[in-house]
Design a protein around this motif. Structure first.
Motif, PDB file in Angstrom:
ATOM      1  N   GLU A   6     -17.827  -2.156  -0.599  1.00  0.00           N
ATOM      2  CA  GLU A   6     -16.779  -1.187  -0.296  1.00  0.00           C
ATOM      3  C   GLU A   6     -16.134  -0.690  -1.585  1.00  0.00           C
ATOM      4  OE1 GLU A   6     -16.266  -4.603   2.806  1.00  0.00           O
ATOM      5  OE2 GLU A   6     -16.632  -4.408   0.652  1.00  0.00           O
ATOM      6  N   SER A   7     -15.636   0.521  -1.531  1.00  0.00           N
ATOM      7  CA  SER A   7     -14.883   1.066  -2.663  1.00  0.00           C
ATOM      8  C   SER A   7     -13.915   2.116  -2.141  1.00  0.00           C
ATOM      9  CB  SER A   7     -15.824   1.682  -3.702  1.00  0.00           C
ATOM     10  OG  SER A   7     -16.544   2.758  -3.144  1.00  0.00           O
ATOM     11  N   GLY A   8     -12.961   2.482  -2.968  1.00  0.00           N
ATOM     12  CA  GLY A   8     -12.050   3.560  -2.628  1.00  0.00           C
ATOM     13  C   GLY A   8     -10.642   3.144  -2.260  1.00  0.00           C
ATOM     14  N   GLY A   9     -10.399   1.851  -2.214  1.00  0.00           N
ATOM     15  CA  GLY A   9      -9.050   1.406  -1.895  1.00  0.00           C
ATOM     16  C   GLY A   9      -8.087   1.687  -3.039  1.00  0.00           C
ATOM     17  N   ALA A  40      -4.392  -7.419   7.827  1.00  0.00           N
ATOM     18  CA  ALA A  40      -3.117  -7.430   7.122  1.00  0.00           C
ATOM     19  C   ALA A  40      -2.672  -8.875   6.916  1.00  0.00           C
ATOM     20  CB  ALA A  40      -2.080  -6.656   7.923  1.00  0.00           C
ATOM     21  N   PRO A  41      -1.826  -9.135   5.932  1.00  0.00           N
ATOM     22  CA  PRO A  41      -1.377 -10.503   5.683  1.00  0.00           C
ATOM     23  C   PRO A  41      -0.743 -11.119   6.924  1.00  0.00           C
ATOM     24  CG  PRO A  41      -0.755  -9.082   3.859  1.00  0.00           C
ATOM     25  CD  PRO A  41      -1.294  -8.186   4.936  1.00  0.00           C
ATOM     26  N   GLY A  42      -1.186 -12.313   7.261  1.00  0.00           N
ATOM     27  CA  GLY A  42      -0.635 -13.018   8.399  1.00  0.00           C
ATOM     28  C   GLY A  42      -1.103 -12.540   9.759  1.00  0.00           C
ATOM     29  N   LYS A  43      -2.052 -11.611   9.767  1.00  0.00           N
ATOM     30  CA  LYS A  43      -2.545 -11.079  11.046  1.00  0.00           C
ATOM     31  C   LYS A  43      -4.039 -11.297  11.177  1.00  0.00           C
ATOM     32  CE  LYS A  43       0.996  -7.510  11.649  1.00  0.00           C
ATOM     33  NZ  LYS A  43       1.230  -6.067  11.952  1.00  0.00           N
ATOM     34  N   ASP A  90      -0.572   0.640   7.722  1.00  0.00           N
ATOM     35  CA  ASP A  90      -2.008   0.666   7.445  1.00  0.00           C
ATOM     36  C   ASP A  90      -2.376  -0.249   6.280  1.00  0.00           C
ATOM     37  OD1 ASP A  90      -1.891   4.183   8.065  1.00  0.00           O
ATOM     38  OD2 ASP A  90      -2.699   2.633   9.404  1.00  0.00           O
ATOM     39  N   THR A  91      -1.374  -0.797   5.623  1.00  0.00           N
ATOM     40  CA  THR A  91      -1.623  -1.695   4.500  1.00  0.00           C
ATOM     41  C   THR A  91      -2.408  -2.916   4.961  1.00  0.00           C
ATOM     42  OG1 THR A  91       0.347  -1.002   3.290  1.00  0.00           O
ATOM     43  CG2 THR A  91      -0.533  -3.193   2.790  1.00  0.00           C
ATOM     44  N   ALA A  92      -3.544  -3.142   4.304  1.00  0.00           N
ATOM     45  CA  ALA A  92      -4.418  -4.248   4.697  1.00  0.00           C
ATOM     46  C   ALA A  92      -5.619  -4.292   3.752  1.00  0.00           C
ATOM     47  CB  ALA A  92      -4.918  -4.062   6.129  1.00  0.00           C
ATOM     48  N   ALA A  93      -6.360  -5.368   3.839  1.00  0.00           N
ATOM     49  CA  ALA A  93      -7.681  -5.415   3.228  1.00  0.00           C
ATOM     50  C   ALA A  93      -8.658  -4.790   4.216  1.00  0.00           C
ATOM     51  CB  ALA A  93      -8.083  -6.844   2.924  1.00  0.00           C
ATOM     52  N   TYR A  94      -9.424  -3.834   3.746  1.00  0.00           N
ATOM     53  CA  TYR A  94     -10.371  -3.131   4.614  1.00  0.00           C
ATOM     54  C   TYR A  94     -11.790  -3.597   4.300  1.00  0.00           C
ATOM     55  CZ  TYR A  94      -6.841   0.047   6.374  1.00  0.00           C
ATOM     56  OH  TYR A  94      -5.743   0.577   7.023  1.00  0.00           O
ATOM     57  N   TYR A  95     -12.518  -3.903   5.350  1.00  0.00           N
ATOM     58  CA  TYR A  95     -13.883  -4.393   5.217  1.00  0.00           C
ATOM     59  C   TYR A  95     -14.833  -3.489   5.987  1.00  0.00           C
ATOM     60  CZ  TYR A  95     -11.439  -8.723   4.015  1.00  0.00           C
ATOM     61  OH  TYR A  95     -10.617  -9.668   3.446  1.00  0.00           O
ATOM     62  N   GLY A 119     -14.584  -6.426   0.922  1.00  0.00           N
ATOM     63  CA  GLY A 119     -13.331  -5.766   1.216  1.00  0.00           C
ATOM     64  C   GLY A 119     -12.744  -4.990   0.051  1.00  0.00           C
ATOM     65  N   THR A 120     -11.852  -4.075   0.393  1.00  0.00           N
ATOM     66  CA  THR A 120     -11.103  -3.309  -0.600  1.00  0.00           C
ATOM     67  C   THR A 120      -9.668  -3.187  -0.089  1.00  0.00           C
ATOM     68  OG1 THR A 120     -11.064  -1.253  -1.885  1.00  0.00           O
ATOM     69  CG2 THR A 120     -11.728  -1.055   0.421  1.00  0.00           C
ATOM     70  N   GLN A 121      -8.721  -3.321  -0.990  1.00  0.00           N
ATOM     71  CA  GLN A 121      -7.317  -3.354  -0.591  1.00  0.00           C
ATOM     72  C   GLN A 121      -6.751  -1.945  -0.497  1.00  0.00           C
ATOM     73  OE1 GLN A 121      -5.397  -5.987   0.314  1.00  0.00           O
ATOM     74  NE2 GLN A 121      -3.677  -4.602   0.703  1.00  0.00           N
TER      75      GLN A 121
END
Length: 126
Positions: A6-9, A40-43, A90-95, A119-121
């Protein structure tokens, strides 16, 4: 061996846009799906969007409909996620992840996928 990159975060302000890319290799199936998932953190991880190679049908989580668009370039083995009107939530690590079969809309969730990228943040500031 399937590999996903992944890229683009990055960091963007509320209302901004980002485009994520997922390039994959080592995939020998003719019929497969690629999904974008986020955590997302904690989710728990959640499905954001999916696209099928067979007919390029797509699906979206309700929270991103109308703002995110998934597309693919099969010749380049790349899937994109265009994210517009970004919100702090929408803040999260995206995979990105792949499944070696066709996914119906209701199957676009983390348990459907067999291989995940690193993933990308994505961080959206308020």
């Amino acid at each position: 061996e399937v590999q996903l990159v992944e890229s683009g975060g990055g960091l963007v302000q509320t209302g901004g846009s980002l485009r994520l890319s997922c390039t994959f290799s080592g995939f020998s199936f003719d019929d497969y799906a690629v999904g974008w998932l986020r955590q997302a953190p904690g989710k728990k991880p959640e499905g954001v969007s999916c696209i099928n190679s067979r007919d390029r049908s797509t699906s979206y989580a309700d929270s991103v409909k109308g703002r995110f668009t998934v597309s693919s370039d099969n010749a380049k083995n790349t899937v994109y996620l265009q994210m517009n009107s970004l919100k702090p939530e929408d803040t999260a690590a995206y995979y990105c992840a792949t499944a070696p079969y066709y996914l119906n809309k209701e199957e676009c969730h983390p348990t459907s996928f067999t291989t995940w990228g690193r993933g990308t943040q994505v961080t959206v500031s308020s």
